[in-house]
Design a protein around this motif. Structure first.
Motif, PDB file in Angstrom:
ATOM      1  N   VAL A 249       0.822  -1.082   0.142  1.00  0.00           N
ATOM      2  CA  VAL A 249       0.007  -0.091   0.025  1.00  0.00           C
ATOM      3  C   VAL A 249       0.766   1.136   0.045  1.00  0.00           C
ATOM      4  N   GLY A 250       1.898   1.176   0.406  1.00  0.00           N
ATOM      5  CA  GLY A 250       2.996   2.546   0.437  1.00  0.00           C
ATOM      6  C   GLY A 250       3.377   2.797  -0.988  1.00  0.00           C
ATOM      7  N   HIS A 251       3.043   1.828  -1.878  1.00  0.00           N
ATOM      8  CA  HIS A 251       3.583   2.135  -3.235  1.00  0.00           C
ATOM      9  C   HIS A 251       2.209   2.454  -4.151  1.00  0.00           C
ATOM     10  N   THR A 252       1.082   2.736  -3.274  1.00  0.00           N
ATOM     11  CA  THR A 252      -0.307   3.036  -4.433  1.00  0.00           C
ATOM     12  C   THR A 252      -0.206   4.775  -4.429  1.00  0.00           C
ATOM     13  N   LEU A 260       9.184  12.015  -6.279  1.00  0.00           N
ATOM     14  CA  LEU A 260       9.680  10.837  -6.702  1.00  0.00           C
ATOM     15  C   LEU A 260       9.795   9.544  -5.454  1.00  0.00           C
ATOM     16  N   CYS A 261       9.422   8.491  -5.700  1.00  0.00           N
ATOM     17  CA  CYS A 261       9.565   7.370  -4.595  1.00  0.00           C
ATOM     18  C   CYS A 261      10.785   6.626  -4.870  1.00  0.00           C
ATOM     19  N   VAL A 262      11.352   5.998  -3.884  1.00  0.00           N
ATOM     20  CA  VAL A 262      12.582   4.926  -3.883  1.00  0.00           C
ATOM     21  C   VAL A 262      12.218   3.907  -5.041  1.00  0.00           C
ATOM     22  N   CYS A 263      10.875   3.588  -5.271  1.00  0.00           N
ATOM     23  CA  CYS A 263      10.338   2.452  -6.239  1.00  0.00           C
ATOM     24  C   CYS A 263      10.457   2.925  -7.513  1.00  0.00           C
ATOM     25  N   GLY A 264      10.367   4.176  -7.781  1.00  0.00           N
ATOM     26  CA  GLY A 264      10.737   4.599  -9.192  1.00  0.00           C
ATOM     27  C   GLY A 264       9.235   5.318  -9.439  1.00  0.00           C
ATOM     28  N   GLY A 267       4.648  10.126  -6.244  1.00  0.00           N
ATOM     29  CA  GLY A 267       3.629  10.314  -5.502  1.00  0.00           C
ATOM     30  C   GLY A 267       3.076   9.233  -4.593  1.00  0.00           C
ATOM     31  N   CYS A 268       3.871   8.016  -4.428  1.00  0.00           N
ATOM     32  CA  CYS A 268       3.328   7.117  -3.693  1.00  0.00           C
ATOM     33  C   CYS A 268       2.903   7.628  -2.313  1.00  0.00           C
ATOM     34  N   TRP A 269       1.886   6.684  -1.651  1.00  0.00           N
ATOM     35  CA  TRP A 269       1.405   7.087  -0.332  1.00  0.00           C
ATOM     36  C   TRP A 269       2.730   7.113   0.811  1.00  0.00           C
TER      37      TRP A 269
HETATM   38 ZN   LIG Z   1       6.720   4.030  -4.370  1.00  0.00          ZN
END
Ligand SMILES: [Zn+2]
Length: 399
Positions: A249-252, A260-264, A267-269
């Protein structure tokens, strides 16, 4: 199991039910086990004798003070945690917890390591895992048996072999964690099977079994550390997803124009409610205790800290609303750093939920803190390691 006589399969299932019950609920009288299972007294006696012979349980006469009714005292069946144990590890971005947990769920020995923030490669983490494993195994009674090794990690984990496919906050990808731990255990002379799982999934498992989710079969455990994730229990069973990767859910994405999120993704949660978001909102630099300091300052009336926490509360309500609408949980548990933040923003989240979550599921949900404190994940790692023993108490090691 194929080829086993049907009555043998039934017997194994009964042994599993009994051992699982005393593992989760503690010492239980034969009379209670009889009532619970619907089996007759002599069958229960035969089954508990088998578990006793295998040193999995101990039977002792019931204390007359706690005994009700007349007649012969019923024997009490208790798990032998000192005889059968697991090794559990909780690998975090800046910490490593390790424990020896006995059958019955009690922590018998533990080690905690906190480290400065940094990018630690798998090989470095394995050095500490091996050291803790050696120390903890060294304190175990000589005749005791290690029945499994459980590892929690903030990663998308391939269950079959414990490959950490993606662990953005550890900066690992396709890291062979399961193989590495198995090799470390083998070096120490151990042969116990290794189980690697996502940390939030294990937090949910332990809270459902022993913590704030007991009695509910619809539980969402949300945890925030450096990253944010969730473990979901639906109909009493963990929701795993096809590949074992559900619950991220952290990457929704909640804010497509955000950071930018560490996952690429953008705007991830996690970028709005994770540790970095809290520190940024408060204008602070990161250290393990900083979020607690910000929460304490906000409680003490510091305006900047209070504004930062309120900002996080708003974004928290957006993700919580989504989870409530998607999963219709009865209980939502806030773990990790949310244990500190959530009490401050509870009213705000509940109020904001009016506009971020649908009303019928909103009416069902209770928001609570973990019943197991900071140890939900570690204890979940222990539970997954006990799995094969509990499923087949007398045949687990010959599979
Ligand atoms: Zn993410």
């Amino acid at each position: 199991m194929s080829g086993a006589a049907p009555q043998d399969a039934v017997r194994r299932r009964h042994l599993s039910v009994l051992l699982r019950h005393v593992h989760v609920h503690g010492p239980t009288s034969r009379a209670e086990l009889t009532a619970l299972t619907g089996l007759n007294r002599s069958t229960i006696g035969a089954l508990t004798a088998e578990l006793t012979a295998a040193a999995l349980v101990r039977e002792t006469p019931q204390d007359s003070a706690t005994r009700s009714g007349a007649g012969r005292p019923s024997l009490v069946v208790a798990p032998r945690g000192e005889q059968h144990f697991v090794l559990a590890f909780d690998i975090g971005v800046d910490y490593l917890f390790a424990a020896r947990v006995g059958l019955g769920g009690k922590v018998l020995d533990r080690r905690d390591l906190y480290r400065p923030r940094g990018e630690y490669p798998l090989s470095d983490v394995l050095v500490h895992v091996r050291r803790f494993a050696a120390e903890i195994l060294g304190t175990a009674p000589a005749q005791a048996t290690c029945v499994g090794v459980g590892i929690a990690v903030p990663a998308l984990v391939r269950h079959a072999d414990g490959l950490a496919r993606a662990a953005p906050n550890l900066v690992w990808s396709d890291a062979p964690l399961g193989d590495g731990i198995a090799a470390a255990v083998a070096e120490l002379g151990g042969t116990a099977p290794v189980h690697v799982r996502n940390d939030a999934d294990l937090g949910a498992l332990a809270e459902h079994l022993r913590g704030a989710g007991v009695g509910s079969d619809y539980v969402v455990y949300v945890t925030g550390e450096v990253g944010v994730g969730a473990g979901v229990i639906i109909g009493g069973r963990p929701l795993t997803g096809f590949g074992g990767y559900s619950g991220e859910v952290g990457h929704t994405v909640v804010n497509p124009t955000g950071r930018l999120c560490v996952c690429g993704l953008r705007g991830c949660w996690e970028t709005e409610v994770g540790e970095k978001a809290i520190l940024d909102a408060a204008g602070r630099q990161g250290a393990r205790t900083t979020v607690a300091e910000i929460v304490a300052a906000a409680r003490a009336g510091d305006q900047r800290s209070a504004t930062a926490i309120r900002h996080i509360g708003g974004w928290l309500a957006i993700g919580v609303g989504n989870l409530v609408s998607i999963f219709n949980p009865e209980v939502m548990i806030f773990g990790g750093l949310f244990r500190e933040v959530f009490p401050l923003v509870r009213d705000q989240v509940v109020a904001t939920l009016q506009t971020t979550g649908l009303q019928p599921p909103r009416e069902d949900v209770r928001f609570v803190l973990p019943g197991l404190g900071a140890d939900s994940t570690l204890l979940g790692a222990a539970e997954v390691a006990f799995g094969p023993l509990l499923a087949d108490p007398l045949g687990w090691d010959s599979m």
